[in-house]
Design a protein around this motif. Structure first.
Motif, PDB file in Angstrom:
ATOM      1  N   UNK A   1       4.745   0.705 -10.468  1.00 17.26           N
ATOM      2  CA  UNK A   1       3.319   1.092 -10.997  1.00 17.26           C
ATOM      3  C   UNK A   1       2.535   1.053  -9.741  1.00 17.26           C
ATOM      4  N   UNK A   2       1.233   1.998  -9.886  1.00 13.84           N
ATOM      5  CA  UNK A   2       0.339   2.280  -9.062  1.00 13.84           C
ATOM      6  C   UNK A   2      -1.180   1.898  -9.410  1.00 13.84           C
ATOM      7  N   UNK A   3      -1.742   1.137  -8.457  1.00 17.39           N
ATOM      8  CA  UNK A   3      -3.298   0.750  -9.020  1.00 17.39           C
ATOM      9  C   UNK A   3      -4.263   1.011  -7.814  1.00 17.39           C
ATOM     10  N   UNK A   4      -5.217   1.462  -8.221  1.00 18.47           N
ATOM     11  CA  UNK A   4      -6.331   2.166  -6.947  1.00 18.47           C
ATOM     12  C   UNK A   4      -7.059   0.857  -6.858  1.00 18.47           C
ATOM     13  N   UNK A   5      -7.383   0.567  -5.455  1.00 18.28           N
ATOM     14  CA  UNK A   5      -8.268  -0.777  -5.335  1.00 18.28           C
ATOM     15  C   UNK A   5      -9.069  -0.448  -4.108  1.00 18.28           C
TER      16      UNK A   5
ATOM     17  N   UNK B   1       1.039  -1.145  -0.036  1.00 17.13           N
ATOM     18  CA  UNK B   1      -0.132  -0.157  -0.182  1.00 17.13           C
ATOM     19  C   UNK B   1       0.843   1.300   0.110  1.00 17.13           C
ATOM     20  N   UNK B   2       0.647   2.176  -0.779  1.00 17.15           N
ATOM     21  CA  UNK B   2       1.459   3.403  -0.968  1.00 17.15           C
ATOM     22  C   UNK B   2       1.312   4.351   0.110  1.00 17.15           C
ATOM     23  N   UNK B   3       2.328   4.905   0.713  1.00 19.77           N
ATOM     24  CA  UNK B   3       2.142   6.078   1.604  1.00 19.77           C
ATOM     25  C   UNK B   3       1.901   5.714   3.140  1.00 19.77           C
TER      26      UNK B   3
ATOM     27  N   UNK C   1       5.828  -3.966  -8.268  1.00 23.91           N
ATOM     28  CA  UNK C   1       6.918  -3.908  -9.113  1.00 23.91           C
ATOM     29  C   UNK C   1       7.793  -5.319  -8.817  1.00 23.91           C
ATOM     30  N   UNK C   2       8.632  -5.482  -9.839  1.00 20.80           N
ATOM     31  CA  UNK C   2       9.337  -6.871  -9.424  1.00 20.80           C
ATOM     32  C   UNK C   2      10.408  -6.774  -8.156  1.00 20.80           C
TER      33      UNK C   2
END
Length: 554
Positions: free
Chosen positions: A543-547, A473-475, A521-522
């Motif tokens: 990369x970023x995905x919103x879920x 999870x970002x941030x 990412x890898x």
């Protein structure tokens, strides 16, 4: 049979000629429950006596240098000569007598021991502090030695109890006969343990078997019985009931001493195998029970769509009859006006809520049907895959016949966390996949989730392959998540990445948000932060995905 009186008697008969006239040089112990007599006759040799409850023995062995630390005992015996060696009739007590002392080795009871007594049978010294409480066996006219009983007496005993079971009769009336010997006699009679004595048709058949065993007992030789390489039994005569199974390998030895010495060396390894096998078996069966019960619960809750329809029906019925329902009711029975049959339906209510609030509670109960079904599918796939793996372990266990392979299987079971590792404190962290939470999104795609900061560190930098997909999870703080990629040339489908991202969001501080950005990412592009806390990383090429978080345990 290794605790059978008849083995003790035959061994005593065989070794007595070598013991008589031997000088006692010293007596010592260097391992638990074993006392060693250093003797000198024509040549030097040892008499080793073990009073271990499970594996008692007394055997002769050649003189050799024992390097282990020794504790010397029975000093008054030094320089004495053995003048008598005998076994107490029908009792496992070995008597060694010197010119001035008696040594009693008592191999049974709650406190087996070796006692040094003077000529007046006063205690001089004992091997163990706990003195045995020996209860003499009472003589009875109904108890006999199978080797010497006259036909007339045996006939009288058989006729007195015609309805008695054969197995019980043998163990009750034959001196020193144990279960194994009783089974052997019954097998040679071609009868069963619960056969009534009236079926024997006289004493001749039983006497014939007694004579067979007596002749084999009197002859030289002793037998060890193996399953694969695992030692099972020792016997002073053939155990035909074991040999007939085809599973046993029989090894014949010229003397009881030679066979018993081999038994004393090998049986502890066989015992270790059996103990390890039982431990593995119990752990596997416990896990299988849990997995099967969990799958049954999932199956019971599988028809979520039907449950939703039933809940919505109850909500609509509550609204339809809201003016007829009394305030504070805990349940109500109404006609199903939406069905041609107009059947009665009972609806449970929360008495603290209004009718409308109770109706809304039923409407909202299964509002996220699609997500519930997705979670149910993931749980089922995870359980089913582990079930197959544990069943494969069970099959390996059933085919394990060698200690080395069983120890390897035992390590695998420890790695899965099914058995606590006894050396866990001594070992460094090892790369066990089962240290992490494992989720099966598809038969081809396994996802692993870190449980804490240290676990995250292990997952990312020790367990993950370079080409595995790493997510977080970002941030916000949260678990590291890995999609295991079986081969470098494979790439997870977008659906798998989305599901893994939803799991990463659910195991983060943003789990209660409606939408969470998750980077992936890898694993090779993830680096530890220099001087950072465990689990702190820097990421490249992400990369970023919103879920929406997928709360598997919600």
């Amino acid at each position: 049979m290794h605790r059978s009186y008849f083995l003790f008697e035959k061994q005593t008969t065989e070794i007595t000629p070598q013991l008589l006239g031997a000088e006692i040089v010293r007596v010592f112990t260097y391992r638990k429950n074993e006392l060693v007599f250093h003797l000198k006759g024509k040549e030097e040799f040892y008499l080793k006596i073990s009073i271990d409850v499970n594996y008692p023995y007394f055997i002769l062995s050649g003189f050799h240098n024992i390097r282990q630390p020794k504790l010397e005992l029975f000093g008054p015996l030094y320089g004495e000569t053995i003048v008598k060696a005998e076994i107490k009739p029908h009792d496992k007590q070995l008597l060694l007598r010197s010119e001035h002392y008696n040594m009693f080795s008592i191999f049974y009871g709650s406190h087996p021991n070796i006692l040094l007594l003077d000529q007046d049978l006063n205690l001089v010294e004992s091997f163990k502090d706990d003195l045995p409480q020996v209860v003499p066996e009472k003589d009875s006219e109904n108890v006999f030695d199978f080797r010497t009983i006259p036909k007339e007496r045996l006939t009288k005993l058989l006729e007195a109890e015609p309805h008695q079971k054969l197995g019980y009769f043998l163990r009750r009336h034959c001196r020193a006969i144990n279960k194994t010997m009783a089974w052997e006699i019954i097998f040679r009679l071609n009868l069963k343990e619960d056969t009534p004595l009236s079926r024997l048709d006289g004493a001749d058949a039983l006497l014939n078997v007694f004579n067979q065993l007596s002749a084999e007992f009197s002859a030289q030789g002793c037998y060890l019985y193996y399953i694969e390489d695992r030692l099972q039994k020792i016997a002073p005569f053939h155990l035909r009931h074991l040999e007939s199974t085809g599973q046993m390998v029989t090894k014949e030895f010229a003397t009881v001493n030679e066979a018993w010495q081999r038994f004393a060396e090998e049986k502890p390894l066989s015992q270790k195998f059996n103990s390890l096998y039982k431990t593995c078996q119990q752990a596997i069966e416990k896990r299988l029970t849990y997995l099967r019960q969990s799958l049954q619960k999932l199956a019971a809750a599988q028809d979520i769509t039907r449950f939703k329809q039933e809940a919505e029906l109850k909500g609509n019925l509550l609204l339809t009859f809201k003016h007829r329902i009394k305030k504070g009711a805990s349940k109500v029975v109404v006609d199903n006006v939406f069905s041609p049959q107009q059947e009665k339906i009972e609806i449970k209510l929360n008495p603290k809520l209004s009718v409308v609030e109770n109706a809304n509670r039923y409407f909202n109960k299964y509002k996220n049907v699609r997500e519930r079904m997705e979670i149910s599918k993931i749980k089922r796939q995870t359980l089913e895959k582990e079930l197959k793996e544990i069943e494969a372990l069970q099959e390996k266990l059933s085919g394990s016949t060698r200690l080395k392979k069983l120890e390897q299987l035992h390590r695998q079971i420890i790695e899965r966390g099914l058995i606590q590792n006894p050396d866990a404190k001594k070992q460094k962290d090892t790369l066990y996949a089962h240290r992490f939470m494992r989720i099966i999104l598809d038969p081809d795609w396994d996802v692993y989730v870190g449980k804490n900061d240290r676990n995250n560190e292990m997952l990312t930098f020790s367990f993950a392959h370079k080409w595995d997909v790493w997510l977080h999870a970002q941030g916000v703080p949260g678990s590291h998540v890995i999609i295991r990629v079986p081969r470098r040339d494979l790439h997870p489908p977008a659906k798998i990445i989305e599901q893994a991202a939803r799991i990463a969001a659910a195991y983060s501080k943003a789990r209660h948000s409606s939408t969470v950005p998750v980077m992936y990412t890898e694993a090779r592009y993830v680096r530890r932060l220099r001087k950072g806390a465990p689990g702190a990383v820097s990421v490249q090429n992400e990369k970023v995905i919103f879920v929406e978080p997928l709360k598997l345990n919600g």
